[in-house]
Scaffold this motif. Structure first.
Motif, PDB file in Angstrom:
ATOM      1  N   TYR A 141       2.144   7.683   5.278  1.00 54.18           N
ATOM      2  CA  TYR A 141       2.095   7.725   3.815  1.00 54.18           C
ATOM      3  C   TYR A 141       0.811   8.381   3.310  1.00 54.18           C
ATOM      4  O   TYR A 141      -0.274   8.081   3.794  1.00 54.18           O
ATOM      5  N   GLU A 187       0.457   1.877   7.608  1.00 51.66           N
ATOM      6  CA  GLU A 187       1.316   2.254   6.482  1.00 51.66           C
ATOM      7  C   GLU A 187       1.328   1.130   5.442  1.00 51.66           C
ATOM      8  O   GLU A 187       1.254   1.378   4.236  1.00 51.66           O
ATOM      9  N   CYS A 215      -1.869   1.307   3.546  1.00 48.16           N
ATOM     10  CA  CYS A 215      -1.842   2.444   2.612  1.00 48.16           C
ATOM     11  C   CYS A 215      -1.011   2.132   1.377  1.00 48.16           C
ATOM     12  O   CYS A 215      -1.273   2.662   0.305  1.00 48.16           O
ATOM     13  N   ARG A 216      -0.018   1.274   1.534  1.00 46.94           N
ATOM     14  CA  ARG A 216       0.876   0.933   0.425  1.00 46.94           C
ATOM     15  C   ARG A 216       0.452  -0.349  -0.293  1.00 46.94           C
ATOM     16  O   ARG A 216       1.198  -0.875  -1.102  1.00 46.94           O
ATOM     17  N   ILE A 275       5.430  -4.603  -0.928  1.00 45.44           N
ATOM     18  CA  ILE A 275       4.328  -4.398   0.018  1.00 45.44           C
ATOM     19  C   ILE A 275       2.976  -4.649  -0.653  1.00 45.44           C
ATOM     20  O   ILE A 275       2.106  -5.292  -0.077  1.00 45.44           O
ATOM     21  N   GLU A 276       2.832  -4.165  -1.870  1.00 41.49           N
ATOM     22  CA  GLU A 276       1.547  -4.335  -2.552  1.00 41.49           C
ATOM     23  C   GLU A 276       1.212  -5.814  -2.687  1.00 41.49           C
ATOM     24  O   GLU A 276       2.002  -6.608  -3.198  1.00 41.49           O
ATOM     25  N   PHE A 319      10.150   1.223   4.592  1.00 44.48           N
ATOM     26  CA  PHE A 319       9.304   1.048   3.413  1.00 44.48           C
ATOM     27  C   PHE A 319      10.078   1.288   2.119  1.00 44.48           C
ATOM     28  O   PHE A 319       9.737   0.715   1.087  1.00 44.48           O
ATOM     29  N   ASN A 320      11.152   2.066   2.171  1.00 43.25           N
ATOM     30  CA  ASN A 320      12.031   2.198   0.998  1.00 43.25           C
ATOM     31  C   ASN A 320      12.781   0.893   0.749  1.00 43.25           C
ATOM     32  O   ASN A 320      12.930   0.462  -0.392  1.00 43.25           O
ATOM     33  N   GLN A 342      10.339  -1.526  -0.626  1.00 41.58           N
ATOM     34  CA  GLN A 342       9.599  -0.974  -1.760  1.00 41.58           C
ATOM     35  C   GLN A 342       9.409  -2.047  -2.831  1.00 41.58           C
ATOM     36  O   GLN A 342      10.313  -2.803  -3.129  1.00 41.58           O
ATOM     37  N   GLU A 393       9.907   5.423   7.033  1.00 40.89           N
ATOM     38  CA  GLU A 393      10.192   5.721   5.623  1.00 40.89           C
ATOM     39  C   GLU A 393      11.337   4.859   5.093  1.00 40.89           C
ATOM     40  O   GLU A 393      11.263   4.303   3.997  1.00 40.89           O
TER      41      GLU A 393
END
Length: 182
Positions: A6, A56, A59-60, A38-39, A31-32, A35, A28
């Motif tokens: 990412y 990853e 990063c997200r 993750i944060e 993580f989709n 979505q 990908e």
């Protein structure tokens, strides 16, 4: 060797297939699917390999990442990769050794997202999922993604965990478990 994650960030990997980084399209897709969750999450990366999934997650926006990896060489690379991408407000911890023993040491902690990618031929799947349930490592609304060979099947339920979805990406399958809160 290296891979990109990412934000076009480059990560180091060990040469050869010893750590078998998760394919970019599988990363990908995962993580989709996750979505929006993750944060700020607490992420557990089992059989971490190159650490690409934990990196990853950092990063997200994951706030805390824990990785477990058997190989000391891989641990050195994971440490470098995670230091490179982690922001000051994020923290991470890397545990080297047997995944089941290290899971026991995490009892009392809970994770929102757990990624488990052992060597496909290993016999770790059932005992690790049982340990996650036994030590209550999955938060009540959390999910586990288990990467495996598409020909391998899993029980619908393992203790308090139950399959909530299953995806196939070519030669890779991912089975998702969540807590059965009934």
């Amino acid at each position: 060797m290296s891979i990109r994650i990412y934000g076009n960030r480059e990560l180091k990997t060990l040469p050869g297939q010893a750590t078998r980084p998760t394919l970019a399209r599988v990363r990908e897709a995962l993580f989709n699917i996750w979505q929006g969750s993750i944060e700020g999450c607490r992420w557990l990366d089992l059989c971490a390999g190159s650490g690409s999934m934990g990196a990853e997650a950092l990063c997200r926006g994951a706030i805390y990442v824990v990785g477990i990896e058997q190989s000391s060489k891989a641990c050195g690379i994971i440490q470098q990769n995670w230091q490179k991408v982690a922001k000051p407000e994020q923290s991470f911890k890397l545990l080297r050794g047997d995944v089941i023993q290290k899971l026991k040491s995490l009892a009392g902690e809970q994770f929102d997202r757990i990624y488990f990618d052992p060597p496909y031929a290993s016999e770790l799947y059932q005992p690790v999922l049982e340990a996650i349930a036994q030590y209550q490592l999955l938060s009540p609304t959390g999910e586990i993604a288990v990467e495996h060979d598409p020909d391998r099947s899993f029980p619908e339920t393992i203790l308090s965990l139950e399959i909530c979805r299953h995806k196939i990406y070519g030669n890779t399958a991912v089975t998702f478990y969540s807590n059965n809160l009934n």
